[in-house]
Scaffold this active site. Sequence first.
Site, PDB file in Angstrom:
ATOM      1  N   ARG A 147      20.767 107.372 -31.214  1.00 57.65           N
ATOM      2  CA  ARG A 147      20.824 106.450 -32.359  1.00 57.65           C
ATOM      3  C   ARG A 147      20.922 105.032 -31.811  1.00 57.65           C
ATOM      4  O   ARG A 147      21.758 104.765 -30.941  1.00 57.65           O
ATOM      5  CB  ARG A 147      22.070 106.768 -33.212  1.00 57.65           C
ATOM      6  N   TYR A 159      27.663  96.628 -38.116  1.00 55.52           N
ATOM      7  CA  TYR A 159      27.976  98.037 -38.006  1.00 55.52           C
ATOM      8  C   TYR A 159      27.430  98.666 -36.721  1.00 55.52           C
ATOM      9  O   TYR A 159      26.277  98.474 -36.366  1.00 55.52           O
ATOM     10  CB  TYR A 159      27.408  98.822 -39.209  1.00 55.52           C
ATOM     11  N   ASP A 212      21.014 103.944 -38.311  1.00 55.54           N
ATOM     12  CA  ASP A 212      21.934 104.067 -39.449  1.00 55.54           C
ATOM     13  C   ASP A 212      22.027 102.719 -40.162  1.00 55.54           C
ATOM     14  O   ASP A 212      22.506 101.739 -39.584  1.00 55.54           O
ATOM     15  CB  ASP A 212      23.315 104.483 -38.913  1.00 55.54           C
ATOM     16  N   HIS A 214      23.773 102.334 -42.873  1.00 54.53           N
ATOM     17  CA  HIS A 214      25.154 102.325 -43.366  1.00 54.53           C
ATOM     18  C   HIS A 214      25.293 101.799 -44.793  1.00 54.53           C
ATOM     19  O   HIS A 214      26.126 100.934 -45.063  1.00 54.53           O
ATOM     20  CB  HIS A 214      26.071 101.566 -42.396  1.00 54.53           C
ATOM     21  N   GLU A 238      19.042 106.528 -41.613  1.00 50.36           N
ATOM     22  CA  GLU A 238      20.225 107.154 -42.227  1.00 50.36           C
ATOM     23  C   GLU A 238      20.877 106.219 -43.242  1.00 50.36           C
ATOM     24  O   GLU A 238      20.956 105.002 -43.007  1.00 50.36           O
ATOM     25  CB  GLU A 238      21.226 107.474 -41.102  1.00 50.36           C
ATOM     26  N   GLU A 264      27.011 111.564 -45.244  1.00 54.87           N
ATOM     27  CA  GLU A 264      28.297 111.671 -44.543  1.00 54.87           C
ATOM     28  C   GLU A 264      29.482 111.348 -45.452  1.00 54.87           C
ATOM     29  O   GLU A 264      30.599 111.764 -45.162  1.00 54.87           O
ATOM     30  CB  GLU A 264      28.311 110.775 -43.296  1.00 54.87           C
ATOM     31  N   ARG A 285      23.856 115.299 -44.169  1.00 54.78           N
ATOM     32  CA  ARG A 285      24.700 114.767 -43.096  1.00 54.78           C
ATOM     33  C   ARG A 285      26.187 115.105 -43.223  1.00 54.78           C
ATOM     34  O   ARG A 285      27.007 114.558 -42.491  1.00 54.78           O
ATOM     35  CB  ARG A 285      24.574 113.238 -43.104  1.00 54.78           C
ATOM     36  N   GLU A 341      25.176 115.176 -34.558  1.00 52.17           N
ATOM     37  CA  GLU A 341      25.691 113.922 -33.992  1.00 52.17           C
ATOM     38  C   GLU A 341      26.868 114.255 -33.072  1.00 52.17           C
ATOM     39  O   GLU A 341      27.720 115.070 -33.422  1.00 52.17           O
ATOM     40  CB  GLU A 341      26.165 112.997 -35.123  1.00 52.17           C
ATOM     41  N   TRP A 404      29.915  98.937 -46.707  1.00 54.81           N
ATOM     42  CA  TRP A 404      30.117  99.166 -45.270  1.00 54.81           C
ATOM     43  C   TRP A 404      29.646 100.553 -44.902  1.00 54.81           C
ATOM     44  O   TRP A 404      29.893 101.493 -45.616  1.00 54.81           O
ATOM     45  CB  TRP A 404      31.599  99.038 -44.866  1.00 54.81           C
TER      46      TRP A 404
END
Length: 404
Positions: A147, A159, A212, A214, A238, A264, A285, A341, A404
């Site tokens: 990643r 991030y 990502d 985020h 992602e 996630e 995820r 991951e 975030w």
Amino acid sequence: MKIVDAQVVVTSPGRNFVTLKLTTDDGLTGLGDATLNGRELAVVSYLTDHVVPLLTGRDPHRIEDTWQYLYRGAYWRRGPVTMAAIAAVDVALWDIKAKAAGLPLYQLLGGASRDRVRAYGHANGRDIPELLDSVRARLAEGYQAVRIQSGIPGLKAVYGVHSTDDDGAPVLHQQARPLVEDWDTDAYLRHTPTVFEAVRAEFGAELPLLHDAHHRLSPVQAARLGRDLEPYRPFWLEDCTPAENQEALRLVRRNTTTPLAVGEVFNTVHDYQTLISEQLIDYVRSAVTHFGGVTPLRKLFDYAAQFQIRSAVHGPEDISPVGMAAALHLDLAVHNFGIQEYSGHTPLTDEVFRHAYTFTDGHLHPGEAPGIGVELDLDLAAAHPYEAAYLPVNRLQDGTVHDW
Ligand code: KDG
Ligand code: MG
């Protein structure tokens, strides 16, 4: 068999972890991860005050019934605190059941569907040259998928990139007050394709590259980024939008062929309903730890499989080795495994949680120890007590709080 003891252990061997340890009258023990990064003590209270009193005397073999009892019985369903608490019970019960059978958990989940589990690691840099060094370091460690996250010109802290203070000293993300990161979506959208271009130029076309976002983009911004990254063939983009608005992904999907990974922060199958049934994503995820355990995550993967959607369990440092081990047993067993991951943990964390899983040549294996294959050193855990810590918050350049 009966559960005779339930203990909630909080330890901070570098970062906070919450673990549930169940003991049976046969002397078997089971572990479950209940770590919710930055909100750990809320889960400790949920477990200690409301779940542990219900566990003693129950038959540990009745995993599905216990799961439904805790989920439906509470009336107040879903949410990260509830589902992390239920996850810890579920995994501890699977650990006990597999130990009672004398088998590694993956054997109870149908046995191995593959020999090993491909992992991706994290590479990050404050600028592109630093990122390239970081990719080189991950490849040297054996990773075969990476990643990539890069700092953005003009922004101090973004991030996935280790931030520095005004004197250039590293600022850790775990703080007693949230670190404030800064953000500018236009600058990010301009910069990110150049990051992919540089990494592809250096490492070639074949290395799987992940990224990502985020939760920081609107649907139309995400569609633009997905399109701009297409020439570099990312493995996935992602969390491009805050996907609790599942309909938002329709616009992204219609406008790009970049594969999408989401979930996630989700904690039940209902969070994925539209995303899966309309095939708006490619990877789910969720972590065992935040999704109520192995029992519901297995059901999610089986549902996703009907739509050619693959697993990609969340596995940053804040998933404890207990949560990681549980994930690896599922990864090895389910047919529609995608990727795992894996950031690894500090040597001290690996001492507190001695584990049977191994990382070799960019791949993980849960090992052959009965259960999930993790032992908790209670004395060492107690020597490293809880420390207050928060995740960062994110502000736009004008000071507005952003995702975030
Ligand atoms: O606790 C939050 C982290 O786990 C999360 O920010 C990491 O996005 C993450 C990832 O993909 O690992
Ligand atoms: Mg993520």
